[in-house]
Design an enzyme around this catalytic site. Structure first.
Site, PDB file in Angstrom:
ATOM      1  CG  MET A  14      44.927   8.827  89.060  1.00  0.00           C
ATOM      2  SD  MET A  14      46.594   8.496  89.641  1.00  0.00           S
ATOM      3  CE  MET A  14      47.004   7.033  88.723  1.00  0.00           C
ATOM      4  CE1 TYR A  35      48.660  12.639  80.930  1.00  0.00           C
ATOM      5  CE2 TYR A  35      46.611  12.166  82.089  1.00  0.00           C
ATOM      6  CZ  TYR A  35      47.959  12.504  82.110  1.00  0.00           C
ATOM      7  OH  TYR A  35      48.595  12.687  83.303  1.00  0.00           O
ATOM      8  NE  ARG A  67      26.834 -15.819  93.939  1.00  0.00           N
ATOM      9  CZ  ARG A  67      26.286 -14.603  94.111  1.00  0.00           C
ATOM     10  NH1 ARG A  67      26.765 -13.570  93.444  1.00  0.00           N
ATOM     11  NH2 ARG A  67      25.278 -14.418  94.932  1.00  0.00           N
ATOM     12  CE  LYS A 101      25.637  -7.631  97.825  1.00  0.00           C
ATOM     13  NZ  LYS A 101      25.084  -8.844  97.203  1.00  0.00           N
TER      14      LYS A 101
END
Ligand SMILES: *Cc1c(COP(=O)(O)O)cnc(C)c1O
Length: 401
Positions: free
Chosen positions: A324, A275, A143, A39
């Site tokens: 980023m 930053y 779940r 998955k």
């Protein structure tokens, strides 16, 4: 090194995955089947190359995905063994799932109805498929899944008598199999086992594949292997938790991640870095810029010296915030560091002759210090990071595997 992988790349050692799967399998009794959980694009490592490699393995019964789309992707890429979708699948996917022999996990009456309708529709068109399903039972997760009680029994009875549906399996999933104290998991296993035994006796029907174990319980709960186990995280060279035994099965790391220094400069005392100026130099320093950031899935929470990389086999701390697309590290103590040098984000220092030194950055460690766990860390390394695959000592791109 291929030029276009200079900025950043993740290397996935398929031989190590193979070895890990084999080690997990060798710990099982001989008649236990194994399902490889791929998955989330194989926990971020690449579901297609992993499944393609493993499907020739006779002891791999099939694969598990979380969604129908993940299963379709495997089929599109030549994976032909059984696939079980572990989560809920929405009715739009049923027609294709039926045609491609993809098993849904079932636990809702309306699913049975819609699945059956699909089969009937196909029959009217001349199709001969039946829907093989695995019933999900909830033992402790709250779940998905039916509860192991009278309502649950009624659901199984309905499933067994629904036209076009073949109950191939029944499974549960442990919430607490990765803890040192396994009393909860043992109790949940007993609950599941008794429920399945009771219903089988009552209905005089044996559900062919009963399964409950994930990686943690494969390692620490041998009594719970049942007909099949579902192996995920350990295949990918990661541990389910730090409480799972490490001495029973050998697991080799699979992932390493590399970049190259894009810029080096000296900064004087009292110079802010990144930053917010959260880091200010307290002396003259050498700063290297690494062209990787949180948009690659490299966590911003490694900012402020929490994270580090390896350059020339030595630790270089992150200075200030991870941006980023870039971040800065301290190379004051690594005077031979220069632009273009390799940066290890995850893994061990190496030359073309092999690994060296005692330093290594593991995904577990980065998972810990970033506040993500190893599973999450791996899944978050995103598509901007190209993957290279190592197999039989050679390097491949994903489409070459
Ligand atoms: C993800 C998952 C697994 C595999 O778990 P690991 O801890 O990665 O081995 C098994 N079963 C279910 C239902 C899952 O969702």
């Amino acid at each position: 090194m291929l030029e276009e992988f200079s900025r950043v790349y993740a290397k996935i050692d398929l031989d190590a995955i193979s070895k890990n799967v084999e080690n997990m399998y060798n710990s099982l009794p001989r008649n236990t089947k194994m399902m490889a959980v791929v998955k989330a694009d194989g926990y971020g490592f690449g579901a297609v190359p992993v499944a393609r490699m493993l499907q020739d393995n006779s002891y791999i019964w099939g694969f598990a995905t979380a969604t129908a789309e993940e299963a379709f992707e495997l089929r599109e890429n030549g994976v032909s063994k059984p696939i079980l979708v572990l989560g809920y699948t929405f009715p739009y996917a049923y027609e294709r799932m039926l045609r491609e022999n993809i098993r849904p996990a079932v636990f809702r009456y309306d699913m049975l109805k819609h699945l059956s309708e699909r089969v009937k529709k196909r029959r009217a068109q001349g199709g001969k498929e039946v829907f093989r399903v695995h019933i999900a039972v909830d033992c402790g997760m709250s779940r998905i899944g039916i509860r192991p009680d009278v309502d649950g029994e009624n659901f199984i009875k309905t499933a067994l008598s629904t036209e076009g549906i073949e109950v191939e399996g029944i499974f549960t999933h442990f919430a607490r199999a990765d803890e040192a104290d396994l009393s909860n998991a043992h109790a949940r296993y007993k609950e599941f086992d008794e429920f399945v035994t009771k219903i089988q006796k009552e209905l005089d029907y044996n559900i062919p594949i009963v399964h409950c174990s994930n990686s943690a319980s494969i390692i620490d709960m041998p009594e719970a292997h049942m007909d099949m186990v579902r192996c995920g995280v350990t295949m990918y060279g990661m541990w389910p938790s730090d409480q799972v035994s490490r001495d029973k099965i050998e697991i080799k790391p699979v992932l390493s991640m590399y970049s190259h220094i894009s810029y080096i400069k000296d900064i004087p005392e009292n110079t802010p870095v990144s930053y917010g100026g959260t880091f200010v130099s307290d002396r003259r320093m050498r700063v290297a810029t690494i062209p990787v950031g949180y948009a690659d899935g490299y966590p911003r929470s490694l900012s402020g010296g929490r994270g580090y990389v390896l350059i020339h086999g030595e630790k270089a701390r992150i200075l200030g915030r991870v941006c980023m697309d870039q971040f800065m590290v301290d190379v004051t103590g690594i005077p031979n560091a220069k632009e273009g040098d390799e940066v290890i984000l995850i893994g061990k220092p190496h030359t073309s002759f092999g690994e060296y030194g005692s330093e290594a950055i593991t995904i577990e460690e980065l998972g810990d210090i970033s506040g993500r766990m190893n599973y999450e860390f791996a899944c978050d390394i995103n598509h901007r990071v190209p993957r290279l695959y190592a197999k039989d000592g050679k390097i491949f791109r994903s489409y070459e595997i």
